[in-house]
Design a protein around this motif. Structure first.
Motif, mmCIF file in Angstrom:
data_model
loop_
_atom_site.group_PDB
_atom_site.id
_atom_site.type_symbol
_atom_site.label_atom_id
_atom_site.label_comp_id
_atom_site.label_asym_id
_atom_site.label_seq_id
_atom_site.Cartn_x
_atom_site.Cartn_y
_atom_site.Cartn_z
ATOM 1 N N GLU A 243 4.980 24.694 -5.895
ATOM 2 C CA GLU A 243 5.972 23.782 -5.356
ATOM 3 C C GLU A 243 6.063 23.902 -3.827
ATOM 4 O OE1 GLU A 243 9.481 22.923 -8.229
ATOM 5 O OE2 GLU A 243 10.329 23.727 -6.383
ATOM 6 N N CYS A 244 5.953 22.756 -3.152
ATOM 7 C CA CYS A 244 6.019 22.735 -1.685
ATOM 8 C C CYS A 244 7.295 22.045 -1.227
ATOM 9 C CB CYS A 244 4.829 21.973 -1.115
ATOM 10 S SG CYS A 244 3.255 22.727 -1.513
ATOM 11 N N TRP A 245 7.922 22.608 -0.229
ATOM 12 C CA TRP A 245 9.165 22.056 0.320
ATOM 13 C C TRP A 245 9.030 21.887 1.829
ATOM 14 C CZ3 TRP A 245 13.794 20.920 -2.339
ATOM 15 C CH2 TRP A 245 13.796 21.269 -3.710
ATOM 16 N N VAL A 246 9.791 20.927 2.344
ATOM 17 C CA VAL A 246 9.894 20.764 3.803
ATOM 18 C C VAL A 246 11.375 20.842 4.156
ATOM 19 C CG1 VAL A 246 9.628 19.138 5.716
ATOM 20 C CG2 VAL A 246 7.802 19.367 4.014
ATOM 21 N N ALA A 247 11.686 21.610 5.185
ATOM 22 C CA ALA A 247 13.080 21.697 5.655
ATOM 23 C C ALA A 247 13.114 21.379 7.148
ATOM 24 C CB ALA A 247 13.626 23.102 5.399
ATOM 25 N N HIS A 248 14.187 20.732 7.568
ATOM 26 C CA HIS A 248 14.356 20.400 8.994
ATOM 27 C C HIS A 248 15.575 21.114 9.550
ATOM 28 C CE1 HIS A 248 12.353 16.206 8.432
ATOM 29 N NE2 HIS A 248 11.476 17.171 8.553
ATOM 30 N N ALA A 249 15.418 21.712 10.723
ATOM 31 C CA ALA A 249 16.602 22.202 11.431
ATOM 32 C C ALA A 249 17.336 20.991 12.017
ATOM 33 C CB ALA A 249 16.191 23.162 12.529
ATOM 34 N N SER A 250 18.623 21.152 12.229
ATOM 35 C CA SER A 250 19.424 20.048 12.781
ATOM 36 C C SER A 250 19.008 19.781 14.229
ATOM 37 C CB SER A 250 20.902 20.421 12.758
ATOM 38 O OG SER A 250 21.112 21.485 13.678
ATOM 39 N N LEU B 102 16.338 24.292 -8.386
ATOM 40 C CA LEU B 102 17.145 23.208 -7.816
ATOM 41 C C LEU B 102 16.901 21.891 -8.551
ATOM 42 C CD1 LEU B 102 16.507 24.080 -4.080
ATOM 43 C CD2 LEU B 102 18.664 24.374 -5.323
ATOM 44 N N ASP B 103 17.987 21.149 -8.831
ATOM 45 C CA ASP B 103 17.856 19.860 -9.509
ATOM 46 C C ASP B 103 17.411 18.761 -8.556
ATOM 47 O OD1 ASP B 103 18.678 20.902 -11.863
ATOM 48 O OD2 ASP B 103 20.809 20.445 -11.530
ATOM 49 N N GLN B 104 17.953 18.811 -7.338
ATOM 50 C CA GLN B 104 17.706 17.687 -6.413
ATOM 51 C C GLN B 104 16.396 17.860 -5.643
ATOM 52 O OE1 GLN B 104 21.207 18.417 -4.286
ATOM 53 N NE2 GLN B 104 22.490 17.789 -5.998
ATOM 54 N N ASP B 105 15.721 16.706 -5.443
ATOM 55 C CA ASP B 105 14.491 16.721 -4.639
ATOM 56 C C ASP B 105 14.814 16.566 -3.157
ATOM 57 O OD1 ASP B 105 12.858 16.790 -6.960
ATOM 58 O OD2 ASP B 105 13.192 14.634 -7.214
ATOM 59 N N ALA B 106 15.952 15.977 -2.837
ATOM 60 C CA ALA B 106 16.317 15.742 -1.441
ATOM 61 C C ALA B 106 17.776 16.115 -1.227
ATOM 62 C CB ALA B 106 16.103 14.280 -1.089
ATOM 63 N N TYR B 107 18.020 16.708 -0.089
ATOM 64 C CA TYR B 107 19.372 17.186 0.217
ATOM 65 C C TYR B 107 19.592 17.052 1.716
ATOM 66 C CZ TYR B 107 22.796 20.864 1.338
ATOM 67 O OH TYR B 107 23.855 21.576 1.838
ATOM 68 N N GLU C 120 0.809 -1.234 0.000
ATOM 69 C CA GLU C 120 0.000 0.000 0.000
ATOM 70 C C GLU C 120 0.839 1.280 0.000
ATOM 71 O OE1 GLU C 120 -3.674 0.552 1.929
ATOM 72 O OE2 GLU C 120 -3.786 -1.539 2.563
ATOM 73 N N THR C 121 2.165 1.147 -0.124
ATOM 74 C CA THR C 121 3.002 2.352 -0.186
ATOM 75 C C THR C 121 3.526 2.536 -1.605
ATOM 76 O OG1 THR C 121 4.992 1.111 0.399
ATOM 77 C CG2 THR C 121 3.734 2.078 2.211
ATOM 78 N N LEU C 122 4.034 3.724 -1.882
ATOM 79 C CA LEU C 122 4.632 4.014 -3.192
ATOM 80 C C LEU C 122 6.099 4.368 -2.992
ATOM 81 C CD1 LEU C 122 1.803 6.260 -4.697
ATOM 82 C CD2 LEU C 122 2.253 3.847 -5.179
ATOM 83 N N LYS C 123 6.864 4.244 -4.081
ATOM 84 C CA LYS C 123 8.269 4.648 -3.990
ATOM 85 C C LYS C 123 8.394 6.141 -4.271
ATOM 86 C CE LYS C 123 10.051 0.144 -5.149
ATOM 87 N NZ LYS C 123 10.603 -0.704 -6.195
ATOM 88 N N TRP C 124 9.352 6.756 -3.632
ATOM 89 C CA TRP C 124 9.689 8.163 -3.923
ATOM 90 C C TRP C 124 11.080 8.165 -4.563
ATOM 91 C CZ3 TRP C 124 11.659 12.263 0.060
ATOM 92 C CH2 TRP C 124 11.751 13.518 -0.575
ATOM 93 N N PRO C 125 11.118 8.249 -5.877
ATOM 94 C CA PRO C 125 12.433 8.211 -6.553
ATOM 95 C C PRO C 125 13.084 9.595 -6.533
ATOM 96 C CG PRO C 125 10.682 8.261 -8.179
ATOM 97 C CD PRO C 125 10.013 8.366 -6.840
ATOM 98 N N ALA C 126 13.326 10.092 -5.353
ATOM 99 C CA ALA C 126 13.828 11.467 -5.205
ATOM 100 C C ALA C 126 15.212 11.615 -5.846
ATOM 101 C CB ALA C 126 13.909 11.809 -3.722
ATOM 102 N N ARG D 176 11.688 18.165 -1.570
ATOM 103 C CA ARG D 176 10.641 18.745 -2.421
ATOM 104 C C ARG D 176 9.387 17.871 -2.277
ATOM 105 N NH1 ARG D 176 12.268 21.401 -7.604
ATOM 106 N NH2 ARG D 176 13.994 19.918 -7.493
ATOM 107 N N ASN D 177 8.470 18.302 -1.420
ATOM 108 C CA ASN D 177 7.277 17.498 -1.151
ATOM 109 C C ASN D 177 6.454 17.277 -2.418
ATOM 110 O OD1 ASN D 177 6.685 16.753 1.773
ATOM 111 N ND2 ASN D 177 4.646 16.873 0.878
ATOM 112 N N SER D 178 6.469 18.288 -3.284
ATOM 113 C CA SER D 178 5.678 18.198 -4.517
ATOM 114 C C SER D 178 6.184 17.117 -5.456
ATOM 115 C CB SER D 178 5.729 19.526 -5.278
ATOM 116 O OG SER D 178 5.517 20.577 -4.427
ATOM 117 N N SER D 179 7.363 16.590 -5.226
ATOM 118 C CA SER D 179 7.867 15.538 -6.123
ATOM 119 C C SER D 179 7.391 14.157 -5.682
ATOM 120 C CB SER D 179 9.395 15.571 -6.188
ATOM 121 O OG SER D 179 9.962 15.191 -4.949
#
Ligand SMILES: Cc1cc2nc3c(=O)[nH]c(=O)nc-3n(C[C@H](O)[C@H](O)[C@H](O)COP(=O)(O)OP(=O)(O)OC[C@H]3O[C@@H](n4cnc5c(N)ncnc54)[C@H](O)[C@@H]3O)c2cc1C
Length: 310
Positions: A211-218, A182-187, A71-77, A199-202
């Motif tokens: 385009e929606c993004w999520v960022a995390h502080a360390s 930006l080229d990369q979806d994940a960094y 029931e899950t999908l792959k995220w080919p980020a 890049r949540n939208s990917s």
């Protein structure tokens, strides 16, 4: 056997599924309005989605693969770092794959357990001025610090769980008015104040535009700035967020923040679950084994297997 499970995150649900399937009488108590815990997706009034908890997960064991039931999908980020395992997501929300399982279970939402007492071989749960019944077994799947607060009566749990550590995480949700360059979806950059950008939208099931993004502080920045309010945290990191997205402040349509006090396990228990002195109250969750969704699943699953055997 009457079993109370506190928490409808993946550890509580994986445990409940096995015990329910074996014919036990399971009641799940969840303080939030919905299931999933840190498998969380924020939906805005205009239909945008932000996975502000877990970003993705990997599948390394057969029981977890069986539980997910395709029931899950792959995220080919697109990313510039190596990763051995496929990244999986729920779609359209991170917790979507849990809905079928939850549908077959007795879950009391918006029910915070505040007190647990043991009397005459039985457990009683209470909270918000109400009593929630009598149980033969109790399983707590909250983050470790919250388990400690609920189990002050057990020196064994206090001493073992006291050694566990979970780091906080400030999460930022951002929308751009034009597609990013930006080229990369994940960094990832564990050394920077902002340690993650995705890049949540990917991800499948999420609107591609805007385009929606999520960022995390360390973990370090989040710990040092834990008590800021959301506005302050955003203002402090906004210049670095813009740099991270290669955008100017004018490119951001909207932005918001979420603070996870107990986000990621940095020092686990080292065992899949733990019991109190009576052997009838248990604690489980990701913090037993590690910082990943699959660790949370395994903890709940292993505890259920133990209860079926004993
Ligand atoms: C920002 C962030 C990013 C992450 N990124 C990743 C990632 O990319 N990959 C990955 O594999 N993992 C990631 N994780 C970790 C992953 O989300 C967790 O390991 C997993 O979801 C934990 O599941 P759980 O069931 O153990 O706990 P939770 O999901 O926290 O569930 C516990 C539940 O208990 C409920 N509860 C607590 N106290 C009470 C009470 N007193 N009464 C009733 N209910 C109560 C809570 O509301 C919650 O629903 C991330 C986590 C965060 C926060």
């Amino acid at each position: 056997m009457r079993v109370a499970i506190i928490g409808a995150g993946i550890s509580g649900l994986s445990c409940a599924k096995v015990l329910n399937g074996a014919g036990h009488d399971i009641t799940i108590f969840e303080k939030s309005r919905g299931i999933g815990g840190r498998l969380a997706t924020r939906r805005t009034p205009d239909g945008l989605r932000f996975d502000h908890g877990a970003q993705f997960f990997t599948i390394r064991t057969e029981p977890f693969r069986e539980f997910l039931a395709g029931e899950t999908l792959k995220w080919p980020a697109r990313r510039d770092f190596a990763q051995n395992n496929d990244w999986h997501i729920g779609a359209p929300d991170m917790k979507s794959f849990l809905r079928t399982i939850a549908g077959s279970l007795n879950i009391q939402l918006e029910t915070r357990i505040e007190a647990i007492t043991f009397d005459d071989g039985l457990w009683r749960l209470g909270g918000q001025g109400a009593e929630f019944g009598v149980f033969d077994r109790v399983i707590i799947t909250a983050p470790s610090v919250q388990v400690q607060a609920l189990t002050e009566f057990s020196p064994r749990l206090q001493s073992h769980i006291g050694a566990v550590h979970m780091a906080p995480c400030w999460t930022f949700m951002l929308t751009l008015n034009n597609p990013s360059v930006l080229d990369q979806d994940a960094y990832r950059n564990p050394q920077a104040n902002l340690a993650w950008r995705g890049r949540n939208s990917s991800k499948a099931g999420r609107a591609a535009t805007p385009e929606c993004w999520v960022a995390h502080a360390s973990p370090q920045w989040s710990t040092e700035n834990l008590e800021l309010d959301k506005e302050q945290a955003l203002q402090m990191l906004l210049p670095e967020i813009c740099q991270l997205l290669d955008a100017s402040i004018d490119d951001l349509i909207c932005f918001s923040a979420h603070r996870w006090r107990y986000a990621k396990v940095t020092k686990p228990l080292g065992a899949p679950f733990i019991s109190d002195e009576t052997g009838t109250l248990f604690a489980a969750g990701d913090w037993c084994l590690g910082a990943r969704v699959e660790d949370a699943f395994t903890s709940g699953y292993e505890l259920a297997q133990h209860l079926l055997k004993s």
